[in-house]
Design an enzyme around this catalytic site. Structure first.
Site, PDB file in Angstrom:
ATOM      1  N   TYR A  89       0.847  -1.213   0.000  1.00 31.44           N
ATOM      2  CA  TYR A  89       0.000   0.000   0.000  1.00 31.44           C
ATOM      3  C   TYR A  89       0.875   1.252   0.000  1.00 31.44           C
ATOM      4  O   TYR A  89       0.604   2.226  -0.704  1.00 31.44           O
ATOM      5  CB  TYR A  89      -0.909   0.059   1.238  1.00 31.44           C
ATOM      6  CG  TYR A  89      -1.847  -1.110   1.390  1.00 31.44           C
ATOM      7  CD1 TYR A  89      -2.537  -1.624   0.299  1.00 31.44           C
ATOM      8  CD2 TYR A  89      -2.039  -1.707   2.632  1.00 31.44           C
ATOM      9  CE1 TYR A  89      -3.391  -2.711   0.447  1.00 31.44           C
ATOM     10  CE2 TYR A  89      -2.890  -2.791   2.784  1.00 31.44           C
ATOM     11  CZ  TYR A  89      -3.555  -3.293   1.684  1.00 31.44           C
ATOM     12  OH  TYR A  89      -4.391  -4.363   1.831  1.00 31.44           O
ATOM     13  N   GLY A 114     -11.613  -6.433   0.103  1.00 28.79           N
ATOM     14  CA  GLY A 114     -11.322  -5.590   1.258  1.00 28.79           C
ATOM     15  C   GLY A 114     -10.389  -4.456   0.861  1.00 28.79           C
ATOM     16  O   GLY A 114     -10.434  -3.998  -0.288  1.00 28.79           O
ATOM     17  N   GLU A 115      -9.575  -3.985   1.797  1.00 32.61           N
ATOM     18  CA  GLU A 115      -8.625  -2.871   1.593  1.00 32.61           C
ATOM     19  C   GLU A 115      -9.337  -1.542   1.402  1.00 32.61           C
ATOM     20  O   GLU A 115      -8.701  -0.517   1.187  1.00 32.61           O
ATOM     21  CB  GLU A 115      -7.758  -3.048   0.326  1.00 32.61           C
ATOM     22  CG  GLU A 115      -7.003  -4.301   0.159  1.00 32.61           C
ATOM     23  CD  GLU A 115      -6.139  -4.303  -1.118  1.00 32.61           C
ATOM     24  OE1 GLU A 115      -6.338  -3.452  -2.010  1.00 32.61           O
ATOM     25  OE2 GLU A 115      -5.251  -5.162  -1.193  1.00 32.61           O
ATOM     26  N   GLY A 116     -10.674  -1.546   1.362  1.00 31.95           N
ATOM     27  CA  GLY A 116     -11.430  -0.351   1.012  1.00 31.95           C
ATOM     28  C   GLY A 116     -11.778  -0.283  -0.463  1.00 31.95           C
ATOM     29  O   GLY A 116     -12.372   0.701  -0.915  1.00 31.95           O
ATOM     30  N   VAL A 157      -6.201  -1.136  -4.004  1.00 31.30           N
ATOM     31  CA  VAL A 157      -6.804   0.090  -3.433  1.00 31.30           C
ATOM     32  C   VAL A 157      -6.064   1.332  -3.926  1.00 31.30           C
ATOM     33  O   VAL A 157      -6.675   2.383  -4.150  1.00 31.30           O
ATOM     34  CB  VAL A 157      -6.853   0.025  -1.886  1.00 31.30           C
ATOM     35  CG1 VAL A 157      -5.470   0.140  -1.249  1.00 31.30           C
ATOM     36  CG2 VAL A 157      -7.792   1.108  -1.343  1.00 31.30           C
TER      37      VAL A 157
END
Lengths: 347, 347
Positions: free
Chosen positions: B89, B314-316, B96
């Site tokens: 990230y 997930g992860e946003g 994301v």
């Protein structure tokens, strides 16, 4: 038109296989992006390369036309709203303009059949075939020559927007009463009954819906068994539906993706698919409109929409809203690290 | 935490009424934007003004933590993938990040409980309460004091991002094995059976799913009838779920909307809603994850998701993808012309 149809190629299986293999190497559980993975693989097949080009810049074309069937009172809105809304698009004041600003797309309005003379304006593409159709309730909406001319007008719009740099096209529509010809086209091409595919459009009452359904049913009776697509279009269609079909065929010929909106652009997609089934490889369904004909057309075309938010506005709004989703799907293939490159352990 | 809870106010009915009235004057058929109209009305109520502020800039916070329950082999991924993905990230290489670049959002990673020491890095917010939870299969995941500290860490992250100018927040998560505590939290707060809300997470096999469900069921048996939310969180939750709950409560206190992602952020939302039911006015459900617990949580919170694309990353990611839709809904109230201003005739 012939040249455009001949240029449409099947999806590139090798590029699709490369996209599938790439998805399995990216730092995410396999398959975890669901429909976005399938979409990006389709777009690789369309482009013939993996990753496919990022879909930017995006150009929206709102095809505007008027409809003789308005005389049957199938819509509560006065016909002049078509030209008033064209002015609204050109001034940037409609919903499609607000959405396009949000996602960074340019908006063009194509006069393919508005029943009024429009002054030249930035963003207006003049491609008028005739000032509106005839009343499909009592006879053919237009001649086959007019239908073909409108298809070719749509082809030229796509050619021009792609030449100007567009890497994704978005189809929209404006035309008071146009959900009546849309329903007729959808019934004709999907084989569904008029009652299954005729909807409330801008929000008509029960009485008007019954009238509208009956107009559609009566018009369909004039079609021979297994008619030529151009004959269907001329008999019960609209100028914007014809132009949208051409717009889609040209997108496919250019191997550029095109986001489809609601019931009117889907009616155009059915015309395009009847002229060349390979067109669907270029089509991305932006959203599911609440119009029943939209769902029938999506099923017939084998397209799954990206968004389902109970919208029924047209103008390309549902398609524009889906643009960032399409772009995000493609970006994954360009930008996401692999397990190896990021030093992430696999399960 | 007390101060944040006390600052949450009910939606402003006057602003909502003004948004409703404004929608009826805009150049579109009434109601034709479907769920987007309701969303924009809710956001007017949250902000206490019509139109509500445009939701930009957007800040994504990916809350990362590790889980003692990983020892039970509920996930096939090694625990070090949490810290490896945090590095991914921060390097901008995860899905994301690609999605956030597409929609113009900034990505922050919050270490609230990673089981490793992280070097300072741009974009990393260090808020570690402890290096991972204990194994919830054999005892409480953490103390109530730790759970509270993690909630307060999440509150501080929101406070800081809003102070730095964010006008919409997006919650994401990372933590190998975290769908196990998420399922336990969802079962505890919705009253559903463990088997109904425990899913395959990153894609586990039948045997592991059975094991995971049994771990969730066993842990839930330790909870008293009608336990305090903090007790539930401490007993069966994760540090990122606690921090996400705090993040949401602070968003509501600041009257800033927050887009919820999948099953982990929804578990955090259930904690937040148990602490203050008024938090839901600030929450926008970005998408429907394929995890069964996500659908159970959405129903319990009364939230309808904007996107449903069979994602489970997930992860946003699902929340980030919904940002342009939220922004488009708000833009309509700012930018679309009225019938009067555009000179468009009404039906």
């Amino acid at each position: 038109m012939r040249e455009t149809l001949d240029a449409i190629r099947p999806p590139d299986e090798e590029a699709m296989a490369a996209a599938r293999a790439r998805h399995d190497r990216l730092t995410k559980p396999a398959g975890s992006l669901g429909a976005l993975e399938e979409l990006s693989i389709r777009l690789a097949g369309l482009a013939g390369t993996c990753p496919p080009p990022l879909p930017a810049p995006a150009a929206v074309a709102v095809f505007a036309g008027d409809h003789g069937v308005h005389a049957q009172r199938v819509s509560p809105w006065p016909q002049e709203v078509t030209v008033q809304m064209v002015a609204n698009y050109l001034a940037g004041g409609a919903v499609v303009n607000a959405f396009a600003r949000e996602v960074g797309a340019g908006v063009h309005v194509v006069d393919v059949g508005v029943a009024a003379d429009l002054d030249p304006a930035p963003g207006l593409i003049v491609a008028k075939v005739r000032p509106g159709t005839d009343d499909l309730a009592v006879g053919p909406a237009m001649s086959e020559a007019d239908a073909r001319a409108a298809i070719e007008a749509g082809i030229r719009v796509a050619d021009r927007l792609v030449a100007d740099g567009a890497r994704i096209l978005i189809a929209g529509d404006m035309g008071i009463a146009n959900t009546t010809p849309a329903a007729a086209l959808i019934a004709a091409f999907t084989g569904r009954d008029a009652a299954e595919v005729t909807g409330r459009g801008t929000g008509i009452d029960d009485y008007t819906l019954q009238l509208k359904t009956s107009v559609v049913r009566t018009a369909l009776r004039r079609l021979p068994a297994d008619p030529d697509p151009l004959r269907v279009l001329a008999e019960v269609g609209g100028l914007e539906h014809a132009a949208i079909a051409g717009f889609m065929l040209a997108a496919a010929a250019h191997r550029v993706p095109l986001i489809v909106d609601g019931v009117n652009t889907l009616a155009g997609a059915l015309v395009a698919a009847a002229l060349h089934p390979g067109v669907t490889a270029a089509l991305v369904a932006g959203h599911r409109s609440v119009e029943p004909g939209a769902t029938a057309a999506l099923a017939h075309l084998g397209l799954d929409p990206l968004i389902d938010l109970h919208m029924r506005l047209g103008e390309g709004t549902g398609a524009v809203l889906a643009l960032p989703i399409v772009a995000a799907a493609v970006r994954v293939l360009h930008e996401v690290a692999t397990f190896d490159s990021a030093g992430v352990t696999e399960k």
